[in-house]
Design a protein around this motif. Structure first.
Motif, PDB file in Angstrom:
ATOM      1  N   ASP A  38       0.758  -1.344  -0.045  1.00 57.63           N
ATOM      2  CA  ASP A  38       0.053  -0.103   0.062  1.00 57.63           C
ATOM      3  C   ASP A  38       0.792   1.242   0.018  1.00 57.63           C
ATOM      4  OD1 ASP A  38      -2.376   1.532   0.214  1.00 57.63           O
ATOM      5  OD2 ASP A  38      -3.051   0.860   1.975  1.00 57.63           O
ATOM      6  N   TYR A  39       0.567   2.268  -0.782  1.00 55.66           N
ATOM      7  CA  TYR A  39       1.332   3.501  -0.784  1.00 55.66           C
ATOM      8  C   TYR A  39       0.442   4.637  -0.150  1.00 55.66           C
ATOM      9  CZ  TYR A  39       4.183   0.768  -4.368  1.00 55.66           C
ATOM     10  OH  TYR A  39       4.850  -0.009  -5.034  1.00 55.66           O
ATOM     11  N   LYS A 296       8.538   4.266  -6.792  1.00 59.18           N
ATOM     12  CA  LYS A 296       7.108   4.956  -6.770  1.00 59.18           C
ATOM     13  C   LYS A 296       7.632   6.368  -6.814  1.00 59.18           C
ATOM     14  CE  LYS A 296       3.979   3.418  -6.956  1.00 59.18           C
ATOM     15  NZ  LYS A 296       2.909   3.318  -8.004  1.00 59.18           N
ATOM     16  N   GLU A 306       0.173  13.696 -10.814  1.00 62.28           N
ATOM     17  CA  GLU A 306      -1.262  13.587 -11.202  1.00 62.28           C
ATOM     18  C   GLU A 306      -1.238  12.506 -12.218  1.00 62.28           C
ATOM     19  OE1 GLU A 306       1.376  16.201 -13.751  1.00 62.28           O
ATOM     20  OE2 GLU A 306       0.737  16.028 -11.567  1.00 62.28           O
ATOM     21  N   ASN A 307      -0.007  11.913 -12.580  1.00 60.04           N
ATOM     22  CA  ASN A 307      -0.154  10.860 -13.721  1.00 60.04           C
ATOM     23  C   ASN A 307       0.363   9.573 -12.974  1.00 60.04           C
ATOM     24  OD1 ASN A 307      -0.691  12.413 -15.758  1.00 60.04           O
ATOM     25  ND2 ASN A 307       1.656  13.196 -15.677  1.00 60.04           N
ATOM     26  N   VAL A 308       0.390   9.490 -11.809  1.00 60.98           N
ATOM     27  CA  VAL A 308       0.648   8.235 -11.005  1.00 60.98           C
ATOM     28  C   VAL A 308      -0.224   7.738  -9.934  1.00 60.98           C
ATOM     29  CG1 VAL A 308       2.534   7.233  -9.435  1.00 60.98           C
ATOM     30  CG2 VAL A 308       3.262   8.661 -11.362  1.00 60.98           C
ATOM     31  N   GLU A 309      -0.709   6.427 -10.238  1.00 59.38           N
ATOM     32  CA  GLU A 309      -1.513   6.058  -9.242  1.00 59.38           C
ATOM     33  C   GLU A 309      -0.773   5.696  -7.888  1.00 59.38           C
ATOM     34  OE1 GLU A 309      -4.762   2.068  -8.607  1.00 59.38           O
ATOM     35  OE2 GLU A 309      -3.545   2.451 -10.365  1.00 59.38           O
ATOM     36  N   ILE A 310      -1.299   6.407  -6.832  1.00 59.59           N
ATOM     37  CA  ILE A 310      -0.507   5.951  -5.400  1.00 59.59           C
ATOM     38  C   ILE A 310      -1.003   5.415  -4.481  1.00 59.59           C
ATOM     39  CG2 ILE A 310      -1.443   8.206  -4.503  1.00 59.59           C
ATOM     40  CD1 ILE A 310       2.530   6.861  -4.640  1.00 59.59           C
ATOM     41  N   LYS A 312      -2.836   2.238  -3.632  1.00 61.18           N
ATOM     42  CA  LYS A 312      -3.327   1.093  -4.449  1.00 61.18           C
ATOM     43  C   LYS A 312      -3.194  -0.031  -2.988  1.00 61.18           C
ATOM     44  CE  LYS A 312      -0.511   1.060  -7.658  1.00 61.18           C
ATOM     45  NZ  LYS A 312       0.050   0.532  -8.970  1.00 61.18           N
ATOM     46  N   ASP A 315      -1.742  -3.612  -4.596  1.00 67.26           N
ATOM     47  CA  ASP A 315      -0.903  -3.335  -5.090  1.00 67.26           C
ATOM     48  C   ASP A 315       0.179  -4.695  -5.101  1.00 67.26           C
ATOM     49  OD1 ASP A 315       1.054  -2.949  -7.461  1.00 67.26           O
ATOM     50  OD2 ASP A 315       1.734  -1.376  -6.454  1.00 67.26           O
TER      51      ASP A 315
END
Length: 326
Positions: A38-39, A296, A306-310, A312, A315
């Motif tokens: 998890d991030y 990450k 804004e372009n990275v899924e953080i 999760k 994951d």
């Protein structure tokens, strides 16, 4: 044309995870109860006042520590609340219980106050212990040396005691994983488990080294201020806390700059010796978490948050971490 300095990264070990930070971003990866990752992401806000203060020697260290305490507390809270909870079973605070801004301010304040409280105790208790033995060690020089001895002893005893608990032992392993990842990156090697495990678990910029430097620096500074009466000594110790912090930060940065210079590199060795207590050799699983956190952070820096899924919660660990750092 002057050679551009590579970015500097720092980190912090957490319960079942590692946080890494750069100039503008901080990212945490933790191992969840179901073995997933998890991030958590917290931006570093570049406020005009703090940005200016960070350029002033002996002041920038205090600003950096206060900022780190605030941000670090948020990452610690995230790790503590989620590492032993199955994904989907988290209890999120409602808007009625607390506002987002209030929560951020509250956690940051707790982190700063905890740091300051610990610093006060760590500074003042040795003064009283030394005073109690004044009949054995009279005079300013003897008292300052005895005070510094007690300060170092308290630090070592405290670290040794907490390292006996299983939870802190694992945190110290993640601390070692954090250092190994940073060393791998700074040595220009690909971030693989094998490469990371081959690196040292010690690092010159570690906060453990900073703690030891506060003992050494404080001892020298105290020789230049009044020693009697006892109440004035207490006042001096309190007022000098920011001075000791500021100077110790500069010493830490100075020794880090000398780490590749023969002979001079040994100036940073006392701090590295203390890290033998605050870091442990990590397992491969812990190294994987540290690599995931650092990857990450690099991804965010390259692509923008804004372009990275953080966030999760499911994951899975990627065993083939092949990001190359040049």
């Amino acid at each position: 044309m002057s050679k551009q300095q590579p970015p500097t990264y720092g980190g912090q070990a957490l319960i079942e995870g590692v946080m890494f930070g750069s100039k503008n971003h901080t990212v945490t990866a933790i191992r969840r109860k179901d073995d997933s990752l998890d991030y958590f992401y917290v931006p570093k806000e570049q406020k005009p006042i703090s940005t200016k203060l960070k350029k002033i020697p002996f002041v920038r260290g205090i600003v950096a520590l206060v900022e780190s305490a605030g941000i670090g507390s948020r990452h610690l809270t995230f790790a503590n609340e989620r590492y032993d909870v199955m994904p989907g079973e988290e209890v999120e605070p409602s808007e009625e219980e607390t506002s987002k801004l209030g929560m951020i301010i509250g956690v940051a304040a707790i982190g700063v106050l905890s740091f300051l409280f610990g610093k006060f105790v760590f500074t003042l208790v040795p003064v009283f212990l030394a005073q109690m033995l004044e009949f054995m060690a009279p005079g300013k020089t003897a008292q300052i040396l005895l005070e510094s001895f007690f300060k170092l002893a308290l630090l070592l005893i405290y670290i040794s005691l907490i390292s006996m608990t299983p939870l802190i032992k694992r945190v110290f392993k993640y601390h070692g994983a954090e250092h190994k990842v940073i060393n791998t990156y700074e040595n220009g090697l690909p971030l693989t488990v094998e490469n990371v495990q081959s690196q040292s678990r010690l690092h010159y910029r570690c906060g453990s080294s900073f703690l030891l430097f506060t003992v050494i620096v404080g001892m020298f500074i105290y020789f230049f201020v009044p020693y009697d009466p006892f109440w004035l000594r207490i006042v001096n110790r309190i007022l000098l806390i920011p001075v000791v912090i500021g100077v110790s930060f500069e010493v830490l940065q100075f020794t880090n700059g000398l780490r590749n210079i023969p002979v001079l590199k040994y100036l940073g060795y006392p701090g590295l010796w203390l890290q033998l207590l605050t870091t442990k050799e990590p397992d491969d699983d812990q190294v994987q978490v540290a690599i995931a956190s650092f990857n990450k952070l690099l991804e965010i820096e390259e692509q923008g948050i804004e372009n990275v899924e953080i966030l999760k919660s499911t994951d899975a660990v990627v065993h083939q971490n092949t990001a190359t750092v040049n």
